[in-house]
Design a protein around this motif. Structure first.
Motif, PDB file in Angstrom:
ATOM      1  N   LEU A   1       0.820  -1.211   0.000  1.00  0.00           N
ATOM      2  CA  LEU A   1       0.000   0.000   0.000  1.00  0.00           C
ATOM      3  C   LEU A   1       0.855   1.263   0.000  1.00  0.00           C
ATOM      4  N   MET A   2       2.070   1.173   0.508  1.00  0.00           N
ATOM      5  CA  MET A   2       2.947   2.341   0.568  1.00  0.00           C
ATOM      6  C   MET A   2       3.667   2.627  -0.745  1.00  0.00           C
ATOM      7  N   ASP A   3       3.706   1.665  -1.633  1.00  0.00           N
ATOM      8  CA  ASP A   3       4.434   1.840  -2.887  1.00  0.00           C
ATOM      9  C   ASP A   3       3.940   3.079  -3.628  1.00  0.00           C
ATOM     10  N   GLY A   4       4.877   3.893  -4.086  1.00  0.00           N
ATOM     11  CA  GLY A   4       4.535   5.088  -4.848  1.00  0.00           C
ATOM     12  C   GLY A   4       4.260   6.297  -3.982  1.00  0.00           C
ATOM     13  N   LEU A   5       4.286   6.125  -2.657  1.00  0.00           N
ATOM     14  CA  LEU A   5       4.041   7.240  -1.740  1.00  0.00           C
ATOM     15  C   LEU A   5       5.310   7.537  -0.947  1.00  0.00           C
ATOM     16  N   ARG A   6       5.238   8.467  -0.028  1.00  0.00           N
ATOM     17  CA  ARG A   6       6.374   8.830   0.818  1.00  0.00           C
ATOM     18  C   ARG A   6       6.120   8.282   2.232  1.00  0.00           C
ATOM     19  N   PRO A   7       6.631   7.087   2.531  1.00  0.00           N
ATOM     20  CA  PRO A   7       6.299   6.468   3.817  1.00  0.00           C
ATOM     21  C   PRO A   7       7.086   7.064   4.989  1.00  0.00           C
ATOM     22  N   ILE A   8       6.384   7.244   6.096  1.00  0.00           N
ATOM     23  CA  ILE A   8       6.995   7.565   7.382  1.00  0.00           C
ATOM     24  C   ILE A   8       6.597   6.439   8.320  1.00  0.00           C
ATOM     25  N   ALA A   9       7.570   5.687   8.815  1.00  0.00           N
ATOM     26  CA  ALA A   9       7.287   4.503   9.627  1.00  0.00           C
ATOM     27  C   ALA A   9       7.737   4.745  11.058  1.00  0.00           C
ATOM     28  N   VAL A  10       6.857   4.429  11.998  1.00  0.00           N
ATOM     29  CA  VAL A  10       7.102   4.699  13.409  1.00  0.00           C
ATOM     30  C   VAL A  10       7.349   3.384  14.144  1.00  0.00           C
TER      31      VAL A  10
END
Length: 463
Positions: free
Chosen positions: A106-115
């Motif tokens: 689901l994160m592909d193509g977006l700018r992920p911020i992972a906590v």
């Protein structure tokens, strides 16, 4: 525009679709146009919320719930190999996808911020997601708790950011490739999967290697485990530290409690920023600073983000006020590790003042955690004025011989605590109500179903 749905996730079936992590992924897929189905052990408001988004939710697990056009079966690490739906999927050759792989897609193509971190992931992810939404950036997010209503743990936004909780418990956070990663703290937990701190450090180090080129790690400057981890990281990794330490890149100058809120002042890039955190406790204030540092690392103006963080008003089960009756407040806490228990009890001590007492209804979570940390849990309960301790909530685990909540009760008493064991959960609300008097605060605490007892306590107080 949201990225396209991977072909294998066009008609997914989720086993345990009502779980905090699974339901969020299911919701986002449904919002992107997938034909989502799944099953759960029991009916819930989350199941109803998913149905409102067009998902088919079955109650109970049965191989017949799979359809000929099911493109994938999504599972978490909690799903046992003998689950009938999982067994049927494997027999039929239907792809089985781990929850973390589905979220990564689901994160592909977006700018992920992972906590990531042993504690505080849900709160920090929520704070950042809410703040970005307040700024009109329309983030996608997937968190481990509901913000304000069932099913509000995830959203498919129209913007470029995707904020996600990164779970270390089963090493599934190694799947993600974030642009910005946060590590709040590093402690030994999840004893069924990690045998030592060295294994924990190794796991978090692998997670940092997944940060995309040019990305940033936001790391706690105050916590011992995080500082140890930094010494193990690749020297070329860009690291921004935050906290009260004098060498922190985003330095906390002050945290001032204001009842159930805090006023925070930080120094970032030579500029002082002050903002309000609308939940109590120093640990939640530091979570907000971590969110601020991560947003700034992603290029969001820090002053705007600091102001937007004030719009966060909490997530369910994280010091959530359930109500008041007979002059007694009932608050719900998800804390289940000694560090979390201590932090929440200290926050409540500051909020209740000198006159009131803190009464805790604690439900231990997992036999393995109780076996390893029961003594520390008991010592944490000594911070309360009185406690009631329930049986262990097993979740996904089988009983361990000799491991009961008596380990915690004995440790609490050895630490000087006033503690009462109550094995019959249905009796607990009456016990707490009989103990409480006006001005007191009752804290239901634990990661299991102790949260369900809050309304009963309020009713018993009114009787």
């Amino acid at each position: 525009m949201a990225p396209a749905i991977p072909p294998t996730m066009d008609r997914p079936h989720f086993i345990g679709i009502g779980g905090a992590g699974m339901s969020g992924i299911a919701k986002i897929l449904a919002q992107r146009g997938a034909r989502v189905a799944g099953s759960d052990a029991r009916e819930s408001p989350t199941a109803e919320a998913l149905r409102a988004h067009g998902a088919t939710v079955h109650i109970g697990h049965d191989a017949a719930h799979l359809t000929p056009d099911t493109t994938a079966v999504v599972v978490s690490s909690a799903i046992r190999a003998d689950n009938p739906e999982l067994a049927a999927a494997r027999a039929a050759g239907i792809p089985v996808v781990h929850r973390s792989d589905a979220l990564a897609a689901l994160m592909d193509g977006l700018r992920p911020i992972a906590v990531a971190g042993t504690h505080g992931k849900t709160t920090t992810t929520s704070m950042l997601g809410v703040a970005l939404r307040t700024l009109g950036l329309s983030p996608s997010y997937a968190i481990g708790g509901d913000l304000d209503e069932p099913g509000s743990n995830a959203e498919n936004g129209a913007g470029e950011f995707f904020v996600a909780e990164a779970d270390e418990s089963d090493r599934s956070f190694h799947t993600y490739a974030p642009e910005v990663a946060i590590i709040l703290n590093v402690e030994l937990d999840h004893h069924a999967n990690y045998a030592s701190m060295d294994e924990i450090y190794e796991s978090f180090e692998i997670f940092t290697r997944r940060i995309t080129p040019g990305g940033t790690l936001v790391l706690a400057a105050d916590q011992d485990g995080a500082r140890e981890l930094r010494g193990r990281l690749a020297p070329e990794l860009a690291v921004t530290t935050y906290g009260e330490a004098a060498d922190a890149d985003v330095r906390v100058l002050s945290i001032t409690p204001r009842g159930l809120t805090s006023e925070v002042t930080v120094l970032l890039d030579g500029e002082e920023l002050a903002f309000t955190v609308s939940v109590p406790g120093r640990h939640y204030a530091l979570n907000a600073v971590a969110a601020l540092a991560a947003g700034a690392a992603a290029g969001i103006p820090a002053a705007e983000l600091a102001a937007a963080l004030g719009s966060y008003t909490g997530v369910k089960r994280r010091l959530q006020l359930k109500g008041s009756a007979a002059g007694v407040q009932v608050i719900d806490s998800y804390a289940h590790h000694p560090t979390e228990m201590t932090a929440d009890l200290e926050a409540m001590r500051a909020a209740v003042g000198d006159e009131g007492r803190i009464l805790v209804l604690f439900q231990p979570h997992l036999f393995s955690r109780t076996q390893e940390l029961g003594r520390e849990m008991g010592e944490a309960l000594a911070l309360a004025d009185a406690s009631v301790v329930l049986d262990i909530y097993p979740a996904r685990e089988d009983p361990v011989p000799g491991v009961t909540s008596a380990l915690i009760v004995d440790a609490a008493r050895a630490a000087g605590a006033d503690v009462t064991p109550v094995l019959a959960k249905e009796a607990a609300p009456g016990v707490l109500a009989a103990m409480a008097k006006p001005g007191d605060l009752v804290l239901t605490m634990g990661a299991g179903d102790v949260t369900d007892l809050g309304p009963g306590i309020l009713t018993a107080l009114e009787a």
